[in-house]
Design a protein around this motif. Structure first.
Motif, mmCIF file in Angstrom:
data_model
loop_
_atom_site.group_PDB
_atom_site.id
_atom_site.type_symbol
_atom_site.label_atom_id
_atom_site.label_comp_id
_atom_site.label_asym_id
_atom_site.label_seq_id
_atom_site.Cartn_x
_atom_site.Cartn_y
_atom_site.Cartn_z
ATOM 1 N N GLY A 1 27.730 49.103 48.439
ATOM 2 C CA GLY A 1 29.058 49.649 48.207
ATOM 3 C C GLY A 1 30.173 48.646 48.440
ATOM 4 N N LEU A 2 29.948 47.717 49.360
ATOM 5 C CA LEU A 2 30.975 46.715 49.675
ATOM 6 C C LEU A 2 31.002 45.552 48.688
ATOM 7 C CD1 LEU A 2 30.621 46.433 53.564
ATOM 8 C CD2 LEU A 2 32.603 47.301 52.304
ATOM 9 N N THR A 3 29.925 45.353 47.953
ATOM 10 C CA THR A 3 29.792 44.131 47.166
ATOM 11 C C THR A 3 30.903 43.952 46.138
ATOM 12 O OG1 THR A 3 27.411 43.994 47.484
ATOM 13 C CG2 THR A 3 28.306 42.887 45.553
ATOM 14 N N LEU A 4 31.127 44.957 45.304
ATOM 15 C CA LEU A 4 32.175 44.827 44.272
ATOM 16 C C LEU A 4 33.549 44.550 44.884
ATOM 17 C CD1 LEU A 4 31.186 47.527 41.633
ATOM 18 C CD2 LEU A 4 31.727 45.162 41.114
ATOM 19 N N PRO A 5 34.035 45.382 45.819
ATOM 20 C CA PRO A 5 35.380 45.107 46.365
ATOM 21 C C PRO A 5 35.452 43.832 47.196
ATOM 22 C CG PRO A 5 34.357 46.961 47.513
ATOM 23 C CD PRO A 5 33.504 46.666 46.330
ATOM 24 N N ALA A 6 34.401 43.512 47.966
ATOM 25 C CA ALA A 6 34.454 42.317 48.817
ATOM 26 C C ALA A 6 34.495 41.047 47.974
ATOM 27 C CB ALA A 6 33.257 42.288 49.765
ATOM 28 N N ALA A 7 33.598 40.947 46.995
ATOM 29 C CA ALA A 7 33.611 39.783 46.110
ATOM 30 C C ALA A 7 34.916 39.729 45.324
ATOM 31 C CB ALA A 7 32.418 39.821 45.156
ATOM 32 N N GLY B 1 33.642 39.654 41.452
ATOM 33 C CA GLY B 1 34.417 38.419 41.418
ATOM 34 C C GLY B 1 35.231 38.283 40.151
ATOM 35 N N LEU B 2 34.608 38.536 39.008
ATOM 36 C CA LEU B 2 35.327 38.418 37.730
ATOM 37 C C LEU B 2 36.443 39.454 37.617
ATOM 38 C CD1 LEU B 2 32.353 37.808 35.244
ATOM 39 C CD2 LEU B 2 34.061 36.138 36.011
ATOM 40 N N PHE C 1 36.504 30.530 37.269
ATOM 41 C CA PHE C 1 36.101 29.712 38.419
ATOM 42 C C PHE C 1 36.315 30.477 39.718
ATOM 43 C CE2 PHE C 1 37.684 26.579 41.633
ATOM 44 C CZ PHE C 1 36.451 26.019 41.948
ATOM 45 N N ALA C 2 37.464 31.124 39.856
ATOM 46 C CA ALA C 2 37.762 31.894 41.062
ATOM 47 C C ALA C 2 36.785 33.056 41.224
ATOM 48 C CB ALA C 2 39.201 32.417 41.008
ATOM 49 N N GLY C 3 36.472 33.731 40.115
ATOM 50 C CA GLY C 3 35.513 34.833 40.166
ATOM 51 C C GLY C 3 34.146 34.378 40.636
ATOM 52 N N LEU C 4 33.715 33.215 40.179
ATOM 53 C CA LEU C 4 32.414 32.669 40.581
ATOM 54 C C LEU C 4 32.398 32.299 42.061
ATOM 55 C CD1 LEU C 4 31.711 30.476 37.447
ATOM 56 C CD2 LEU C 4 30.304 32.394 38.221
ATOM 57 N N VAL C 5 33.504 31.741 42.558
ATOM 58 C CA VAL C 5 33.577 31.393 43.985
ATOM 59 C C VAL C 5 33.423 32.653 44.837
ATOM 60 C CG1 VAL C 5 35.096 30.540 45.809
ATOM 61 C CG2 VAL C 5 34.913 29.287 43.648
ATOM 62 N N GLY C 6 34.099 33.731 44.457
ATOM 63 C CA GLY C 6 33.969 34.985 45.192
ATOM 64 C C GLY C 6 32.541 35.495 45.192
ATOM 65 N N ALA C 7 31.865 35.403 44.049
ATOM 66 C CA ALA C 7 30.483 35.877 43.938
ATOM 67 C C ALA C 7 29.534 35.035 44.786
ATOM 68 C CB ALA C 7 30.047 35.855 42.473
ATOM 69 N N SER D 1 21.598 42.703 48.758
ATOM 70 C CA SER D 1 22.706 43.225 47.965
ATOM 71 C C SER D 1 22.586 42.699 46.538
ATOM 72 C CB SER D 1 24.045 42.821 48.572
ATOM 73 O OG SER D 1 24.240 41.435 48.417
ATOM 74 N N SER D 2 23.475 43.133 45.679
ATOM 75 C CA SER D 2 23.373 42.828 44.260
ATOM 76 C C SER D 2 24.137 41.558 43.894
ATOM 77 C CB SER D 2 23.916 44.002 43.442
ATOM 78 O OG SER D 2 24.036 43.641 42.092
ATOM 79 N N SER D 3 23.410 40.546 43.427
ATOM 80 C CA SER D 3 24.063 39.351 42.891
ATOM 81 C C SER D 3 24.888 39.707 41.660
ATOM 82 C CB SER D 3 23.019 38.298 42.511
ATOM 83 O OG SER D 3 22.295 37.876 43.638
ATOM 84 N N SER D 4 24.373 40.641 40.875
ATOM 85 C CA SER D 4 25.076 41.062 39.664
ATOM 86 C C SER D 4 26.427 41.671 40.003
ATOM 87 C CB SER D 4 24.233 42.077 38.885
ATOM 88 O OG SER D 4 22.956 41.570 38.620
ATOM 89 N N HIS D 5 26.446 42.560 40.974
ATOM 90 C CA HIS D 5 27.712 43.213 41.332
ATOM 91 C C HIS D 5 28.664 42.245 42.026
ATOM 92 C CE1 HIS D 5 25.911 47.531 41.096
ATOM 93 N NE2 HIS D 5 25.940 46.897 39.945
#
Length: 398
Positions: free
Chosen positions: A312-318, A113-114, A84-90, A104-108
């Motif tokens: 580049g920011l997507t993975l760490p930011a989410a 988030g996960l 749930f927390a991972g999904l909220v971040g995404a 940006s990438s929804s996938s990333h």
């Protein structure tokens, strides 16, 4: 097996909300060039894309398996509240980049988030680092490059083959080709991206003891994920369509056809191999490649650089948002409620901000006040030679 709990139900609903945002965030992948060149009217384009996203979701489950049992270790002790927390971040990151009009990438965002939520709750033991490298990071670098090179080559070939034909005939042919290739990208997007939500829901069901480990997504999961992404696609995501259709390059029908065909080929091949790549990155790479491939074509590199920075920011930011949410959710039921309230508040604030400068199907092809105009090269036709005896002053006055 246990029955569905309230928390797992909340996770499923949140996953479908993410799937919905994925749909409108990524509509541009399939239809930005088709809309920008006028091959289809905006509303017609997104309706066609929505239907084909729905169909594509039923074609494979290989990417879903990568999500549910490849990146995150099912047996590491993660709980539904972590998902749930991972999904909220995404979701929050998806909406922020949508507001900014950045593809940006929804996938990333989902992966970040996960991963962030899992690291906070169970540590590195919950992550399959080798799977992340092989099936996420390497495709993230390779796929847009491959798609861009293929689109550049296809664009050059397309212009060469069509240079001796009548413009009326080629215009009709490219219009039909764009519609067909856009349809193929939509089908590929459904095949790849809808499966990511299927994988997340299946992971939640496994962690809650509802289905056995290593299970394929149940049919009701496939159907619900397919419907959610199709509905989101139909909503439009006009801000990102504007950026990809007009902000990267002034794309013409032959370029649009080449870009979409290259994108569809890369996405479908990756789906078959179970690579959970970013369709956004692939399609953006193809559009830039098509811009480079046209003789005299101009790519707005300032827009491209902002877009790559967002990648580049997507993975760490989410991951950071999800990690904070996981910490709160781990405090008990009250923490889950706080995360839900904060998530809803953030989404409402982003939506309210978007209303101040609305973009929809009526103005999606208008480019206003773009900073690129000041920094990107603009081709200016050379002035015609003045007739003999015409003074410099008279030329300037004209």
């Amino acid at each position: 097996m246990e029955h569905l709990t309230l928390l797992i139900g909340v996770v499923i609903v949140t996953a479908l909300v993410f799937d919905f945002t994925n749909g409108f965030h990524d509509t541009a992948n399939a239809m930005a060039t088709t809309i920008s060149t006028g091959a289809l009217k905006p509303k017609t384009a997104v309706a066609m894309s929505a239907v084909l996203n729905l169909v594509g979701a039923f074609l494979s489950v290989e990417v879903a398996k990568t999500i549910s049992g490849g990146i995150i270790d099912e047996g590491s002790g993660i709980k539904p509240e972590v998902i749930f927390a991972g999904l909220v971040g995404a979701i929050v990151w998806n909406l922020l980049t949508w507001l900014a009009g950045l593809p940006s990438s929804s996938s990333h965002a989902l992966f970040g988030g996960l991963i962030g939520a899992t690291l906070v709750s169970v540590g590195w033991s919950g992550i399959h680092a080798d799977a992340i490298v092989m099936k996420v990071l390497i495709p993230a670098i390779a796929a847009p490059l491959v798609a861009g090179i293929a689109a550049a080559a296809a664009t050059r070939l397309t212009y060469r083959l069509g240079k001796n034909r009548r413009s009326e005939d080629t215009a009709k042919g490219y219009r039909a080709g764009q519609i067909a290739s856009g349809a193929l990208v939509s089908l590929a997007h459904g095949t790849n991206d809808a499966q990511k939500t299927m994988g997340v829901i299946t992971l939640a069901l496994i962690t809650g003891g509802v289905v056995a480990p290593n299970s394929d997504p149940p049919m009701w999961v496939i159907v619900s994920a397919a419907v959610a992404i199709a509905l989101g696609t139909y909503l439009g995501g006009w801000r990102i369509i504007r950026t990809m259709g007009k902000g990267l390059t002034d794309i013409k029908p032959p370029q649009g056809f080449a870009a979409q065909t290259s994108s569809a080929t890369v996405i479908l091949a990756s789906s078959h191999l179970g690579f959970a790549l970013s369709t956004t990155q692939v399609c953006s790479g193809s559009i830039m490649g098509a811009g480079v491939g046209k003789k005299g074509g101009v790519v707005h590199w300032s827009t491209a650089s902002r877009m790559v920075a967002a990648w580049g920011l997507t993975l760490p930011a989410a991951g950071l948002v999800a990690g904070a949410a996981a910490f709160l959710a781990g405090q008990g039921d009250w923490g889950v409620v706080v995360v839900a309230v904060l998530g809803i508040a953030a989404c409402a604030a982003i939506w309210a901000a978007s209303r101040r400068n609305a973009v929809d199907h009526t103005n999606v092809n208008e480019v206003e006040g773009d900073a690129d105009a000041a920094v990107d090269p603009v081709t200016i036709p050379a002035p015609a030679a003045a007739p003999s005896g015409t003074s410099a002053t008279s030329r300037a006055t004209a």
